[in-house]
Write a protein that holds these residues in place. Structure first.
Motif, PDB file in Angstrom:
ATOM      1  N   LEU A 155       1.183  -1.293  -0.223  1.00 43.41           N
ATOM      2  CA  LEU A 155      -0.183  -0.193  -0.157  1.00 43.41           C
ATOM      3  C   LEU A 155       0.583   1.003  -0.015  1.00 43.41           C
ATOM      4  CD1 LEU A 155      -2.925   1.338   0.768  1.00 43.41           C
ATOM      5  CD2 LEU A 155      -2.339   0.817   2.448  1.00 43.41           C
ATOM      6  N   GLN A 156       1.969   1.284   0.522  1.00 44.03           N
ATOM      7  CA  GLN A 156       2.339   2.515   0.881  1.00 44.03           C
ATOM      8  C   GLN A 156       3.151   2.874  -0.600  1.00 44.03           C
ATOM      9  OE1 GLN A 156       2.626   4.299   4.113  1.00 44.03           O
ATOM     10  NE2 GLN A 156       3.281   5.980   2.397  1.00 44.03           N
ATOM     11  N   ASP A 157       3.648   1.786  -1.451  1.00 44.72           N
ATOM     12  CA  ASP A 157       4.535   2.273  -2.812  1.00 44.72           C
ATOM     13  C   ASP A 157       3.627   3.272  -3.824  1.00 44.72           C
ATOM     14  OD1 ASP A 157       6.563   0.396  -1.558  1.00 44.72           O
ATOM     15  OD2 ASP A 157       5.948  -0.942  -3.032  1.00 44.72           O
ATOM     16  N   PHE A 158       1.817   2.240  -3.585  1.00 47.03           N
ATOM     17  CA  PHE A 158       0.829   3.548  -4.179  1.00 47.03           C
ATOM     18  C   PHE A 158       0.948   4.260  -3.348  1.00 47.03           C
ATOM     19  CE2 PHE A 158      -3.598   4.416  -3.124  1.00 47.03           C
ATOM     20  CZ  PHE A 158      -3.640   4.515  -4.680  1.00 47.03           C
ATOM     21  N   LEU A 159       0.215   4.879  -2.166  1.00 47.50           N
ATOM     22  CA  LEU A 159       0.331   5.990  -1.261  1.00 47.50           C
ATOM     23  C   LEU A 159       1.549   7.488  -1.901  1.00 47.50           C
ATOM     24  CD1 LEU A 159      -1.353   4.718   1.670  1.00 47.50           C
ATOM     25  CD2 LEU A 159      -2.291   5.702  -0.368  1.00 47.50           C
ATOM     26  N   ASP A 160       2.727   6.925  -2.173  1.00 49.32           N
ATOM     27  CA  ASP A 160       3.489   7.910  -2.283  1.00 49.32           C
ATOM     28  C   ASP A 160       3.482   8.224  -4.129  1.00 49.32           C
ATOM     29  OD1 ASP A 160       4.680   7.330   0.124  1.00 49.32           O
ATOM     30  OD2 ASP A 160       6.228   5.895  -0.658  1.00 49.32           O
ATOM     31  N   ILE A 161       3.011   7.419  -4.676  1.00 54.03           N
ATOM     32  CA  ILE A 161       3.223   7.656  -6.347  1.00 54.03           C
ATOM     33  C   ILE A 161       1.672   8.297  -6.427  1.00 54.03           C
ATOM     34  CG2 ILE A 161       2.510   6.652  -8.332  1.00 54.03           C
ATOM     35  CD1 ILE A 161       5.099   5.696  -8.219  1.00 54.03           C
ATOM     36  N   TYR A 162       0.991   8.212  -5.593  1.00 54.50           N
ATOM     37  CA  TYR A 162      -0.747   8.337  -5.893  1.00 54.50           C
ATOM     38  C   TYR A 162      -0.741   9.877  -5.024  1.00 54.50           C
ATOM     39  CZ  TYR A 162      -5.640   9.292  -3.567  1.00 54.50           C
ATOM     40  OH  TYR A 162      -6.520   8.943  -3.426  1.00 54.50           O
ATOM     41  N   HIS A 163       0.331  10.424  -4.103  1.00 52.32           N
ATOM     42  CA  HIS A 163       0.145  11.899  -3.520  1.00 52.32           C
ATOM     43  C   HIS A 163       1.256  12.940  -4.389  1.00 52.32           C
ATOM     44  CE1 HIS A 163       1.791  14.639  -0.977  1.00 52.32           C
ATOM     45  NE2 HIS A 163       0.370  14.116  -0.112  1.00 52.32           N
ATOM     46  N   ALA A 164       1.769  12.181  -4.987  1.00 50.76           N
ATOM     47  CA  ALA A 164       3.243  13.163  -6.571  1.00 50.76           C
ATOM     48  C   ALA A 164       1.301  13.483  -7.066  1.00 50.76           C
ATOM     49  CB  ALA A 164       4.126  12.903  -6.539  1.00 50.76           C
ATOM     50  N   GLY A 165       1.352  12.779  -7.649  1.00 49.60           N
ATOM     51  CA  GLY A 165       0.029  12.760  -9.484  1.00 49.60           C
ATOM     52  C   GLY A 165      -1.104  13.574  -8.290  1.00 49.60           C
ATOM     53  N   THR A 166      -1.949  14.513  -7.815  1.00 47.79           N
ATOM     54  CA  THR A 166      -2.600  14.963  -6.841  1.00 47.79           C
ATOM     55  C   THR A 166      -2.069  16.191  -6.742  1.00 47.79           C
ATOM     56  OG1 THR A 166      -1.504  14.833  -4.131  1.00 47.79           O
ATOM     57  CG2 THR A 166      -3.422  12.918  -4.995  1.00 47.79           C
ATOM     58  N   LEU A 167       0.241  16.785  -7.199  1.00 46.03           N
ATOM     59  CA  LEU A 167       0.384  17.917  -7.128  1.00 46.03           C
ATOM     60  C   LEU A 167      -0.564  19.402  -7.905  1.00 46.03           C
ATOM     61  CD1 LEU A 167       3.811  17.114  -6.456  1.00 46.03           C
ATOM     62  CD2 LEU A 167       2.473  18.485  -5.341  1.00 46.03           C
ATOM     63  N   VAL A 168      -1.030  18.342  -9.137  1.00 44.85           N
ATOM     64  CA  VAL A 168      -1.730  18.828 -10.253  1.00 44.85           C
ATOM     65  C   VAL A 168      -3.383  19.164 -10.380  1.00 44.85           C
ATOM     66  CG1 VAL A 168      -0.469  17.417 -12.022  1.00 44.85           C
ATOM     67  CG2 VAL A 168      -2.786  17.060 -11.836  1.00 44.85           C
ATOM     68  N   LEU A 169      -3.308  19.042  -9.391  1.00 46.80           N
ATOM     69  CA  LEU A 169      -5.236  19.945  -9.079  1.00 46.80           C
ATOM     70  C   LEU A 169      -4.400  20.588  -8.077  1.00 46.80           C
ATOM     71  CD1 LEU A 169      -6.711  16.036  -8.098  1.00 46.80           C
ATOM     72  CD2 LEU A 169      -6.969  17.362  -9.886  1.00 46.80           C
ATOM     73  N   ARG A 170      -5.403  21.745  -8.808  1.00 43.30           N
ATOM     74  CA  ARG A 170      -5.355  23.113  -7.969  1.00 43.30           C
ATOM     75  C   ARG A 170      -6.201  24.089  -8.193  1.00 43.30           C
ATOM     76  NH1 ARG A 170      -0.697  23.815  -5.427  1.00 43.30           N
ATOM     77  NH2 ARG A 170      -1.574  25.733  -4.973  1.00 43.30           N
ATOM     78  N   THR A 171      -6.929  24.000  -8.960  1.00 47.73           N
ATOM     79  CA  THR A 171      -8.511  24.778  -9.009  1.00 47.73           C
ATOM     80  C   THR A 171      -9.625  23.763  -9.631  1.00 47.73           C
ATOM     81  OG1 THR A 171      -8.796  24.565 -11.572  1.00 47.73           O
ATOM     82  CG2 THR A 171      -7.264  25.746 -10.618  1.00 47.73           C
ATOM     83  N   GLU A 172     -10.801  24.733  -8.823  1.00 40.95           N
ATOM     84  CA  GLU A 172     -12.369  24.356  -8.467  1.00 40.95           C
ATOM     85  C   GLU A 172     -12.642  23.397 -10.151  1.00 40.95           C
ATOM     86  OE1 GLU A 172     -15.633  26.331  -7.027  1.00 40.95           O
ATOM     87  OE2 GLU A 172     -16.621  25.561  -8.268  1.00 40.95           O
ATOM     88  N   GLN A 173     -12.711  24.059 -11.313  1.00 40.77           N
ATOM     89  CA  GLN A 173     -12.136  23.785 -12.630  1.00 40.77           C
ATOM     90  C   GLN A 173     -11.701  22.048 -12.213  1.00 40.77           C
ATOM     91  OE1 GLN A 173     -14.812  24.273 -14.086  1.00 40.77           O
ATOM     92  NE2 GLN A 173     -14.921  22.727 -15.645  1.00 40.77           N
ATOM     93  N   ASP A 174     -10.221  22.072 -12.301  1.00 33.90           N
ATOM     94  CA  ASP A 174      -9.837  20.781 -12.129  1.00 33.90           C
ATOM     95  C   ASP A 174     -10.262  19.742 -11.567  1.00 33.90           C
ATOM     96  OD1 ASP A 174      -7.546  22.275 -13.415  1.00 33.90           O
ATOM     97  OD2 ASP A 174      -6.344  22.221 -10.984  1.00 33.90           O
ATOM     98  N   PHE A 175     -10.918  20.274 -10.061  1.00 32.16           N
ATOM     99  CA  PHE A 175     -11.310  18.364  -9.110  1.00 32.16           C
ATOM    100  C   PHE A 175     -12.334  18.378 -10.090  1.00 32.16           C
ATOM    101  CE2 PHE A 175      -8.811  20.554  -6.377  1.00 32.16           C
ATOM    102  CZ  PHE A 175      -8.296  19.273  -5.799  1.00 32.16           C
ATOM    103  N   TYR A 176     -13.563  19.550 -10.516  1.00 27.35           N
ATOM    104  CA  TYR A 176     -14.486  19.073 -11.157  1.00 27.35           C
ATOM    105  C   TYR A 176     -14.240  18.266 -12.468  1.00 27.35           C
ATOM    106  CZ  TYR A 176     -18.891  20.044 -14.133  1.00 27.35           C
ATOM    107  OH  TYR A 176     -20.014  19.836 -15.058  1.00 27.35           O
ATOM    108  N   ASP A 177     -12.880  18.943 -12.922  1.00 28.41           N
ATOM    109  CA  ASP A 177     -13.216  18.183 -14.589  1.00 28.41           C
ATOM    110  C   ASP A 177     -12.084  16.369 -14.485  1.00 28.41           C
ATOM    111  OD1 ASP A 177     -14.014  20.504 -15.949  1.00 28.41           O
ATOM    112  OD2 ASP A 177     -11.300  20.742 -16.545  1.00 28.41           O
ATOM    113  N   MET A 178     -11.555  15.889 -13.037  1.00 27.53           N
ATOM    114  CA  MET A 178     -11.800  14.654 -12.821  1.00 27.53           C
ATOM    115  C   MET A 178     -12.457  14.400 -12.326  1.00 27.53           C
ATOM    116  SD  MET A 178      -9.179  13.866  -9.388  1.00 27.53           S
ATOM    117  CE  MET A 178     -10.350  14.699  -8.421  1.00 27.53           C
TER     118      MET A 178
END
Ligand code: ADE
Ligand code: ZN
Length: 346
Positions: A65-88
């Motif tokens: 699980l921890q290997d995944f959580l590290d990569i998953y966390h890095a992926g969330t760095l692109v989410l900045r605006t309300e529209q980003d959360f909407y689009d996802m």
């Protein structure tokens, strides 16, 4: 419970795809496909750790699980605006609707994002607006469950809850996610008690990698209504009896368990034994962009590996609506439509 006519095994994938279902265990940040991640990175001027989509995807190999959580966390760095959360969220709901998911309860967390300087209201408003639009535009209902990150402190979970309170009406519940081992449910007893006072539904990840004792304490200390994963429960017969007696649903995620090496192969997954024992088990995708497929992929691969039947398909789809937090009259409509699908499938 309908008695389902046996069908030839080659027709099972069609039935699994066609049948209406609810998805109750998926982390919306875990649905962020590399293509959209790169597009959002570019839109927001966020540098990516990988040169392209293919090399990012090829990094999705995990031992735990921890290997995944590290990569998953890095992926969330692109989410900045309300529209980003909407689009996802829109992308996930469109994909789920194509799999005949009629209702989805989405996990998300705010602590990851507030840690990157993105405020709680940006996250919740983006997710919620996508859920509202999807109901009319895609014919899928969706609601939101805020997960506390269990590797962080109780104090931080309380802050997270307080920050979300002005948006209370956009949430149906709270959950508990992230690194399980070493972070027992008891750590969050008081936060869950506060959420209960606020009439929020309660769920928690327990018994994914952690021991059956964590499932007991999620039930008895946190007073959760569903257990997320719960696959370690089979090690404890008294716990299994409790889950059956109280009809506590387990939201099982077979491809996640495979990718995170909870089971060495899908053929060794214990979902079939759970159903045999009378557990209210459901099938879900957890983090579909990372674990090799959305809900129908989970259904088809698990059925093929475990030799499950049309009767099991009905049982799992029925459980998914029964275990959902949809209000009772709407729930009955979903169940009636499910029965119709099975009665008319020939
Ligand atoms: N967050 C996202 N996916 C998770 C999982 N499978 N277990 C715990 N936390 C998670
Ligand atoms: Zn999960």
């Amino acid at each position: 419970m309908l008695k389902v006519k046996p069908i030839p095994v080659e027709r099972l994938p069609e039935l699994l795809r066609l049948m209406p279902k609810a998805e109750l265990h998926m982390h919306i940040e875990g649905s962020l496909e590399p293509e959209l991640m790169f597009a959002l990175g570019q839109r927001n001027g966020v540098a990516m750790a990988y040169p392209d989509v293919e090399s990012l995807r090829s990094a999705y190999v995990f031992d735990k699980l921890q290997d995944f959580l590290d990569i998953y966390h890095a992926g969330t760095l692109v989410l900045r605006t309300e529209q980003d959360f909407y689009d996802m969220t829109r992308a996930y709901l469109a994909r789920a609707a194509a799999d005949n998911v009629r209702h989805a309860e989405l996990f998300f967390d705010t602590q990851t994002h507030t840690g990157h300087g993105v405020s709680t209201d940006v996250v919740i408003n983006g997710l919620h607006r996508a859920c509202v639009d999807a109901r009319t535009e895609l014919g899928i209902s969706a609601s939101l469950i805020l997960c506390f990150l269990r590797h962080l402190s109780e104090k931080e979970a309380f802050e997270c809850l307080e920050q979300a309170l002005p948006l209370r009406d956009k949430l149906i519940g709270v959950g508990l996610a992230s690194s399980e081992r070493g972070h027992p449910p008891e750590k969050f007893a008081r936060v869950f008690a506060r959420a209960r006072e606020l009439d929020l539904h309660l769920v928690a990840h327990a018994g994914e990698e952690g021991p059956p004792a964590y499932i007991w304490s999620a039930l008895d200390v946190l007073k959760v209504e569903r257990i997320d994963h719960g696959v370690q429960a089979l090690k404890d017969p008294a716990l299994m009896a409790r889950l059956v007696k109280d009809r506590i649903p387990l939201t099982v995620c077979p491809l996640s368990n495979l990718k995170l090496r909870v089971f060495p192969s899908l053929a060794q997954h214990n979902l079939g034994q759970m159903l045999e024992a009378g557990i209210v088990a459901t099938i879900n995708s957890d983090d579909p962009a990372y674990f090799g497929g959305y809900i129908n992929q989970n259904f088809t691969e698990t059925f093929a590996s475990l030799g499950l039947t049309a009767q099991h398909a009905y049982q799992l789809a029925r459980h998914s609506f029964e275990a959902s937090f949809i209000e009772p009259s709407a729930k009955q409509k979903y169940l009636d439509r499910l029965d119709e699908t099975f009665e008319t499938f020939v």
